[in-house]
Design a protein around this motif. Structure first.
Motif, mmCIF file in Angstrom:
data_model
loop_
_atom_site.group_PDB
_atom_site.id
_atom_site.type_symbol
_atom_site.label_atom_id
_atom_site.label_comp_id
_atom_site.label_asym_id
_atom_site.label_seq_id
_atom_site.Cartn_x
_atom_site.Cartn_y
_atom_site.Cartn_z
ATOM 1 N N VAL A 130 0.849 -1.172 0.000
ATOM 2 C CA VAL A 130 0.000 0.000 0.000
ATOM 3 C C VAL A 130 0.892 1.231 0.000
ATOM 4 O O VAL A 130 1.979 1.221 0.575
ATOM 5 C CB VAL A 130 -0.939 0.004 1.238
ATOM 6 C CG1 VAL A 130 -0.151 0.078 2.529
ATOM 7 C CG2 VAL A 130 -1.967 1.119 1.158
ATOM 8 N N ASP A 144 -3.663 1.698 -3.788
ATOM 9 C CA ASP A 144 -3.588 0.236 -3.720
ATOM 10 C C ASP A 144 -3.927 -0.238 -2.317
ATOM 11 O O ASP A 144 -4.765 0.366 -1.661
ATOM 12 C CB ASP A 144 -2.239 -0.275 -4.218
ATOM 13 C CG ASP A 144 -2.348 -1.697 -4.799
ATOM 14 O OD1 ASP A 144 -3.344 -2.397 -4.540
ATOM 15 O OD2 ASP A 144 -1.414 -2.115 -5.506
ATOM 16 N N TRP A 146 -5.353 -3.166 -2.027
ATOM 17 C CA TRP A 146 -6.612 -3.850 -2.316
ATOM 18 C C TRP A 146 -6.579 -5.340 -1.997
ATOM 19 O O TRP A 146 -7.574 -6.030 -2.198
ATOM 20 C CB TRP A 146 -6.981 -3.659 -3.790
ATOM 21 C CG TRP A 146 -7.269 -2.248 -4.174
ATOM 22 C CD1 TRP A 146 -6.528 -1.440 -4.989
ATOM 23 C CD2 TRP A 146 -8.395 -1.457 -3.772
ATOM 24 N NE1 TRP A 146 -7.116 -0.195 -5.112
ATOM 25 C CE2 TRP A 146 -8.263 -0.183 -4.375
ATOM 26 C CE3 TRP A 146 -9.497 -1.696 -2.944
ATOM 27 C CZ2 TRP A 146 -9.189 0.834 -4.181
ATOM 28 C CZ3 TRP A 146 -10.419 -0.674 -2.760
ATOM 29 C CH2 TRP A 146 -10.260 0.573 -3.377
ATOM 30 N N GLY A 151 -5.187 -6.479 -6.067
ATOM 31 C CA GLY A 151 -4.129 -5.476 -6.228
ATOM 32 C C GLY A 151 -2.876 -5.846 -5.480
ATOM 33 O O GLY A 151 -2.322 -6.918 -5.661
ATOM 34 N N ASP A 152 -2.403 -4.939 -4.608
ATOM 35 C CA ASP A 152 -1.143 -5.120 -3.873
ATOM 36 C C ASP A 152 0.028 -5.342 -4.815
ATOM 37 O O ASP A 152 0.912 -6.172 -4.563
ATOM 38 C CB ASP A 152 -1.252 -6.275 -2.873
ATOM 39 C CG ASP A 152 -2.040 -5.908 -1.631
ATOM 40 O OD1 ASP A 152 -2.600 -4.789 -1.607
ATOM 41 O OD2 ASP A 152 -2.102 -6.709 -0.690
ATOM 42 N N TRP A 158 2.004 -10.647 -4.309
ATOM 43 C CA TRP A 158 1.895 -10.409 -5.754
ATOM 44 C C TRP A 158 3.069 -11.033 -6.496
ATOM 45 O O TRP A 158 2.885 -11.730 -7.509
ATOM 46 C CB TRP A 158 1.829 -8.902 -6.020
ATOM 47 C CG TRP A 158 1.682 -8.530 -7.459
ATOM 48 C CD1 TRP A 158 0.515 -8.306 -8.133
ATOM 49 C CD2 TRP A 158 2.735 -8.322 -8.415
ATOM 50 N NE1 TRP A 158 0.779 -7.978 -9.449
ATOM 51 C CE2 TRP A 158 2.137 -7.985 -9.640
ATOM 52 C CE3 TRP A 158 4.122 -8.395 -8.346
ATOM 53 C CZ2 TRP A 158 2.872 -7.723 -10.798
ATOM 54 C CZ3 TRP A 158 4.865 -8.138 -9.486
ATOM 55 C CH2 TRP A 158 4.246 -7.798 -10.701
ATOM 56 N N ALA A 240 2.750 3.733 -7.494
ATOM 57 C CA ALA A 240 1.828 3.920 -6.374
ATOM 58 C C ALA A 240 2.321 5.011 -5.428
ATOM 59 O O ALA A 240 1.538 5.838 -4.942
ATOM 60 C CB ALA A 240 1.654 2.602 -5.623
#
Length: 314
Positions: A130, A144, A146, A151-152, A158, A240
Protein backbone atom coordinates in the motif's frame (compact mmCIF):
# COMPACT_ATOMS: atom_id res chain seq x y z
CA UNK A 1 -3.96 9.48 32.17
CA UNK A 2 -2.11 7.10 34.47
CA UNK A 3 1.62 6.72 34.67
CA UNK A 4 1.37 3.58 32.56
CA UNK A 5 3.36 2.96 29.39
CA UNK A 6 2.54 3.76 25.81
CA UNK A 7 1.89 0.44 24.05
CA UNK A 8 2.20 0.03 20.30
CA UNK A 9 0.62 -2.93 18.53
CA UNK A 10 1.21 -3.60 14.84
CA UNK A 11 -0.66 -6.37 13.04
CA UNK A 12 0.21 -7.52 9.54
CA UNK A 13 0.20 -10.69 7.52
CA UNK A 14 3.50 -11.88 8.94
CA UNK A 15 2.61 -11.45 12.61
CA UNK A 16 1.46 -9.33 15.54
CA UNK A 17 4.10 -7.30 17.34
CA UNK A 18 3.68 -5.45 20.63
CA UNK A 19 6.09 -3.11 22.37
CA UNK A 20 5.74 -0.91 25.45
CA UNK A 21 7.45 2.45 25.91
CA UNK A 22 8.27 3.54 29.46
CA UNK A 23 9.87 6.70 30.80
CA UNK A 24 13.17 4.79 30.84
CA UNK A 25 12.82 3.61 27.25
CA UNK A 26 11.34 0.79 25.20
CA UNK A 27 10.64 -2.75 26.36
CA UNK A 28 11.22 -5.81 24.19
CA UNK A 29 9.22 -6.52 21.05
CA UNK A 30 6.81 -9.38 21.75
CA UNK A 31 5.22 -11.37 18.93
CA UNK A 32 2.17 -13.50 18.14
CA UNK A 33 0.53 -14.82 14.95
CA UNK A 34 -0.70 -12.29 12.42
CA UNK A 35 -4.09 -11.39 10.97
CA UNK A 36 -6.66 -14.16 10.72
CA UNK A 37 -9.09 -13.50 7.88
CA UNK A 38 -12.35 -15.41 7.53
CA UNK A 39 -15.61 -15.03 5.64
CA UNK A 40 -16.60 -12.01 7.77
CA UNK A 41 -13.22 -10.26 7.56
CA UNK A 42 -10.46 -9.93 10.13
CA UNK A 43 -10.88 -11.79 13.42
CA UNK A 44 -10.18 -8.75 15.57
CA UNK A 45 -11.23 -10.46 18.80
CA UNK A 46 -8.55 -13.12 18.33
CA UNK A 47 -5.90 -10.47 17.68
CA UNK A 48 -6.95 -8.54 20.79
CA UNK A 49 -6.72 -11.74 22.85
CA UNK A 50 -3.20 -12.36 21.53
CA UNK A 51 -2.19 -8.79 22.32
CA UNK A 52 -3.69 -9.08 25.80
CA UNK A 53 -1.60 -12.19 26.47
CA UNK A 54 1.54 -10.38 25.32
CA UNK A 55 0.70 -7.38 27.49
CA UNK A 56 0.19 -9.65 30.50
CA UNK A 57 3.57 -11.23 29.72
CA UNK A 58 5.16 -7.78 29.57
CA UNK A 59 3.73 -6.87 32.96
CA UNK A 60 4.76 -10.15 34.57
CA UNK A 61 8.30 -9.96 33.22
CA UNK A 62 8.75 -6.33 34.17
CA UNK A 63 6.99 -6.58 37.52
CA UNK A 64 4.65 -3.73 36.53
CA UNK A 65 0.95 -3.32 37.23
CA UNK A 66 -1.83 -1.08 36.04
CA UNK A 67 -3.24 -0.32 32.58
CA UNK A 68 -1.34 1.36 29.76
CA UNK A 69 -1.72 5.11 29.43
CA UNK A 70 -2.19 4.73 25.68
CA UNK A 71 -2.53 1.86 23.23
CA UNK A 72 -1.98 2.57 19.54
CA UNK A 73 -3.40 -0.28 17.45
CA UNK A 74 -1.99 -0.35 13.91
CA UNK A 75 -3.70 -2.88 11.68
CA UNK A 76 -3.59 -4.11 8.13
CA UNK A 77 -6.98 -4.28 6.42
CA UNK A 78 -8.58 -1.59 8.56
CA UNK A 79 -10.41 -0.02 5.61
CA UNK A 80 -11.94 -3.07 3.96
CA UNK A 81 -11.78 -6.07 6.27
CA UNK A 82 -12.95 -4.63 9.59
CA UNK A 83 -15.37 -2.14 11.11
CA UNK A 84 -13.30 0.67 12.63
CA UNK A 85 -15.85 1.40 15.35
CA UNK A 86 -15.90 -2.26 16.35
CA UNK A 87 -12.10 -2.46 16.29
CA UNK A 88 -11.90 0.54 18.61
CA UNK A 89 -14.43 -1.01 20.99
CA UNK A 90 -12.72 -4.40 21.12
CA UNK A 91 -9.25 -2.94 21.63
CA UNK A 92 -10.46 -0.49 24.26
CA UNK A 93 -12.29 -3.22 26.21
CA UNK A 94 -9.59 -5.85 25.77
CA UNK A 95 -6.46 -3.84 26.61
CA UNK A 96 -8.13 -1.29 28.91
CA UNK A 97 -5.85 1.65 28.23
CA UNK A 98 -6.75 5.16 29.34
CA UNK A 99 -6.75 6.19 25.67
CA UNK A 100 -7.00 3.94 22.62
CA UNK A 101 -5.91 4.89 19.10
CA UNK A 102 -6.80 2.79 16.05
CA UNK A 103 -4.75 3.59 12.97
CA UNK A 104 -4.30 2.14 9.51
CA UNK A 105 -0.94 0.41 9.12
CA UNK A 106 -0.37 2.69 6.12
CA UNK A 107 -0.35 5.73 8.41
CA UNK A 108 1.74 3.98 11.06
CA UNK A 109 4.25 2.98 8.38
CA UNK A 110 4.50 6.57 7.19
CA UNK A 111 5.04 7.96 10.70
CA UNK A 112 7.60 5.30 11.52
CA UNK A 113 9.47 5.69 8.25
CA UNK A 114 9.73 9.48 8.50
CA UNK A 115 10.12 9.69 12.27
CA UNK A 116 7.33 12.23 12.69
CA UNK A 117 4.10 13.73 11.44
CA UNK A 118 5.42 15.49 8.35
CA UNK A 119 3.99 15.86 4.83
CA UNK A 120 5.21 12.63 3.29
CA UNK A 121 4.35 9.60 1.23
CA UNK A 122 5.37 6.02 1.88
CA UNK A 123 5.06 2.77 0.01
CA UNK A 124 5.11 -0.32 2.21
CA UNK A 125 5.78 -3.62 0.48
CA UNK A 126 5.55 -6.66 2.71
CA UNK A 127 3.07 -9.51 2.30
CA UNK A 128 0.73 -6.86 0.91
CA UNK A 129 1.47 -3.44 -0.55
CA UNK A 130 0.00 0.00 0.00
CA UNK A 131 1.12 3.56 -0.63
CA UNK A 132 -0.05 6.44 1.50
CA UNK A 133 0.49 10.18 1.43
CA UNK A 134 -0.69 12.85 3.85
CA UNK A 135 0.02 16.29 5.27
CA UNK A 136 -1.96 15.29 8.40
CA UNK A 137 -4.39 18.11 7.67
CA UNK A 138 -6.39 18.22 4.44
CA UNK A 139 -4.77 15.53 2.30
CA UNK A 140 -5.00 11.82 3.13
CA UNK A 141 -4.43 9.65 0.06
CA UNK A 142 -4.18 5.87 -0.14
CA UNK A 143 -3.15 4.01 -3.29
CA UNK A 144 -3.59 0.24 -3.72
CA UNK A 145 -3.78 -1.93 -0.62
CA UNK A 146 -6.61 -3.85 -2.32
CA UNK A 147 -5.37 -7.27 -1.24
CA UNK A 148 -3.56 -10.00 -3.17
CA UNK A 149 -6.58 -10.92 -5.32
CA UNK A 150 -7.38 -7.42 -6.58
CA UNK A 151 -4.13 -5.48 -6.23
CA UNK A 152 -1.14 -5.12 -3.87
CA UNK A 153 1.08 -4.77 -6.93
CA UNK A 154 4.73 -5.29 -6.05
CA UNK A 155 4.01 -6.98 -2.71
CA UNK A 156 5.43 -10.30 -1.61
CA UNK A 157 2.12 -12.03 -2.31
CA UNK A 158 1.90 -10.41 -5.75
CA UNK A 159 5.46 -11.31 -6.70
CA UNK A 160 5.08 -14.86 -5.44
CA UNK A 161 1.80 -15.28 -7.31
CA UNK A 162 3.24 -13.93 -10.54
CA UNK A 163 6.26 -16.21 -10.13
CA UNK A 164 4.05 -19.26 -9.76
CA UNK A 165 1.95 -18.20 -12.73
CA UNK A 166 4.96 -18.13 -15.05
CA UNK A 167 6.07 -21.44 -13.52
CA UNK A 168 2.74 -22.96 -14.56
CA UNK A 169 3.11 -21.47 -18.03
CA UNK A 170 6.35 -23.41 -18.33
CA UNK A 171 4.59 -26.55 -17.07
CA UNK A 172 1.91 -26.09 -19.75
CA UNK A 173 4.46 -25.45 -22.48
CA UNK A 174 3.29 -21.87 -23.06
CA UNK A 175 5.42 -18.88 -23.99
CA UNK A 176 6.62 -16.60 -21.24
CA UNK A 177 7.13 -19.40 -18.76
CA UNK A 178 10.06 -19.95 -16.44
CA UNK A 179 11.57 -23.41 -16.08
CA UNK A 180 13.72 -22.14 -13.22
CA UNK A 181 10.69 -20.98 -11.23
CA UNK A 182 8.81 -24.16 -12.10
CA UNK A 183 11.56 -26.26 -10.56
CA UNK A 184 11.74 -24.00 -7.53
CA UNK A 185 7.96 -24.08 -7.13
CA UNK A 186 7.86 -27.87 -7.18
CA UNK A 187 10.67 -27.96 -4.62
CA UNK A 188 8.70 -25.67 -2.31
CA UNK A 189 5.07 -26.69 -2.84
CA UNK A 190 5.23 -30.16 -4.37
CA UNK A 191 3.46 -31.30 -7.59
CA UNK A 192 1.79 -28.52 -9.54
CA UNK A 193 -1.58 -30.26 -9.25
CA UNK A 194 -1.50 -29.54 -5.51
CA UNK A 195 -0.87 -25.82 -5.89
CA UNK A 196 -4.49 -24.63 -6.31
CA UNK A 197 -5.60 -26.30 -3.08
CA UNK A 198 -2.57 -24.97 -1.18
CA UNK A 199 -2.67 -21.45 -2.55
CA UNK A 200 -6.34 -20.73 -3.19
CA UNK A 201 -8.26 -22.57 -0.48
CA UNK A 202 -6.35 -21.62 2.67
CA UNK A 203 -6.73 -18.61 4.95
CA UNK A 204 -2.99 -17.99 4.88
CA UNK A 205 -2.77 -17.92 1.07
CA UNK A 206 -1.16 -14.42 0.96
CA UNK A 207 1.60 -15.52 3.33
CA UNK A 208 2.19 -18.73 1.37
CA UNK A 209 2.42 -16.77 -1.87
CA UNK A 210 4.74 -14.23 -0.28
CA UNK A 211 7.07 -17.02 0.83
CA UNK A 212 7.88 -17.58 -2.85
CA UNK A 213 8.82 -13.95 -3.52
CA UNK A 214 12.45 -14.35 -2.34
CA UNK A 215 12.78 -17.26 -4.78
CA UNK A 216 11.74 -14.95 -7.62
CA UNK A 217 14.17 -12.21 -6.65
CA UNK A 218 16.99 -14.74 -6.20
CA UNK A 219 16.35 -16.07 -9.71
CA UNK A 220 16.34 -12.63 -11.34
CA UNK A 221 20.10 -12.38 -12.09
CA UNK A 222 19.99 -15.50 -14.29
CA UNK A 223 16.34 -15.81 -15.36
CA UNK A 224 14.99 -13.07 -17.66
CA UNK A 225 11.39 -13.94 -16.80
CA UNK A 226 12.01 -13.54 -13.06
CA UNK A 227 13.93 -10.32 -13.76
CA UNK A 228 10.94 -8.99 -15.66
CA UNK A 229 8.63 -9.72 -12.73
CA UNK A 230 10.95 -7.86 -10.35
CA UNK A 231 11.01 -4.93 -12.77
CA UNK A 232 7.20 -4.86 -12.84
CA UNK A 233 7.06 -5.06 -9.04
CA UNK A 234 9.41 -2.12 -8.52
CA UNK A 235 7.70 -0.06 -11.20
CA UNK A 236 4.29 -0.71 -9.67
CA UNK A 237 5.49 0.32 -6.22
CA UNK A 238 7.08 3.47 -7.61
CA UNK A 239 3.95 4.46 -9.49
CA UNK A 240 1.83 3.92 -6.37
CA UNK A 241 4.19 6.03 -4.28
CA UNK A 242 4.14 8.90 -6.75
CA UNK A 243 0.35 8.76 -6.97
CA UNK A 244 0.06 8.81 -3.18
CA UNK A 245 2.25 11.94 -3.07
CA UNK A 246 -0.04 13.86 -5.42
CA UNK A 247 -0.91 17.30 -4.03
CA UNK A 248 1.71 17.28 -1.29
CA UNK A 249 4.18 19.70 -2.85
CA UNK A 250 7.66 18.39 -2.08
CA UNK A 251 7.06 15.61 0.45
CA UNK A 252 9.50 13.13 1.86
CA UNK A 253 9.25 9.90 -0.15
CA UNK A 254 10.09 6.72 1.71
CA UNK A 255 9.79 2.99 1.10
CA UNK A 256 9.68 0.11 3.58
CA UNK A 257 9.04 -3.62 3.62
CA UNK A 258 10.72 -6.95 3.21
CA UNK A 259 10.27 -7.12 -0.56
CA UNK A 260 12.58 -4.13 -0.92
CA UNK A 261 15.44 -5.86 0.87
CA UNK A 262 16.21 -7.69 -2.34
CA UNK A 263 18.08 -5.77 -5.02
CA UNK A 264 16.02 -6.19 -8.22
CA UNK A 265 12.77 -4.76 -6.89
CA UNK A 266 14.50 -1.93 -5.05
CA UNK A 267 16.51 -1.01 -8.15
CA UNK A 268 13.38 -0.90 -10.30
CA UNK A 269 11.60 1.27 -7.72
CA UNK A 270 14.48 3.74 -7.57
CA UNK A 271 14.68 3.89 -11.37
CA UNK A 272 10.94 4.54 -11.66
CA UNK A 273 11.19 7.47 -9.27
CA UNK A 274 14.33 8.83 -10.93
CA UNK A 275 12.55 8.91 -14.28
CA UNK A 276 10.10 11.37 -12.70
CA UNK A 277 12.81 13.44 -11.01
CA UNK A 278 12.08 12.00 -7.55
CA UNK A 279 14.19 10.12 -5.04
CA UNK A 280 13.76 8.29 -1.77
CA UNK A 281 14.73 9.49 1.68
CA UNK A 282 16.07 6.86 4.10
CA UNK A 283 13.38 5.08 6.09
CA UNK A 284 13.87 5.46 9.84
CA UNK A 285 11.54 2.72 11.05
CA UNK A 286 8.38 0.72 10.45
CA UNK A 287 4.76 0.56 11.54
CA UNK A 288 5.48 -0.47 15.13
CA UNK A 289 7.84 2.49 15.50
CA UNK A 290 5.11 4.70 14.07
CA UNK A 291 2.52 3.38 16.50
CA UNK A 292 4.77 4.12 19.45
CA UNK A 293 5.62 7.57 18.11
CA UNK A 294 1.91 8.40 17.72
CA UNK A 295 1.25 7.30 21.28
CA UNK A 296 4.09 9.39 22.66
CA UNK A 297 2.97 12.39 20.60
CA UNK A 298 -0.53 12.04 22.04
CA UNK A 299 0.87 11.95 25.57
CA UNK A 300 3.01 15.04 24.99
CA UNK A 301 0.52 17.21 23.11
CA UNK A 302 -2.84 15.78 24.19
CA UNK A 303 -4.16 15.29 20.66
CA UNK A 304 -3.51 13.74 17.26
CA UNK A 305 -4.68 14.77 13.79
CA UNK A 306 -7.68 12.46 13.38
CA UNK A 307 -9.30 11.10 10.22
CA UNK A 308 -12.45 8.92 10.31
CA UNK A 309 -10.99 6.33 7.96
CA UNK A 310 -7.32 6.27 8.95
CA UNK A 311 -6.76 7.45 12.51
CA UNK A 312 -9.36 7.35 15.29
CA UNK A 313 -8.87 8.23 18.96
CA UNK A 314 -11.26 6.90 21.59
Amino acid sequence: MTGGPVVGVDIGGSGLRLQAWYAAGAGPVRTAPGVRIGSTGIDVAAAVADARALLDEERATGGREGPPATVVWSMRGLLFLADRTEVLRLVREGLRADVTVVVSDAVANLVGATGGLHPAAVVAAGTGAVAFGTDFATTWRRVDGWGHVLGDVGSGAWLGLEGLRVALRAADGLSGGSEALLGAGVDRFGPTESWPRQLMATLDAPERLASFAPVVTAAAPTDPVAAGLCQRAGQGLGEALLAAATGLGSPHLVATGGVLVDGPVWSALVATLAAQGAQLAPARGGALDGALLLGRRLGEEGQLPEHPAYLVVG
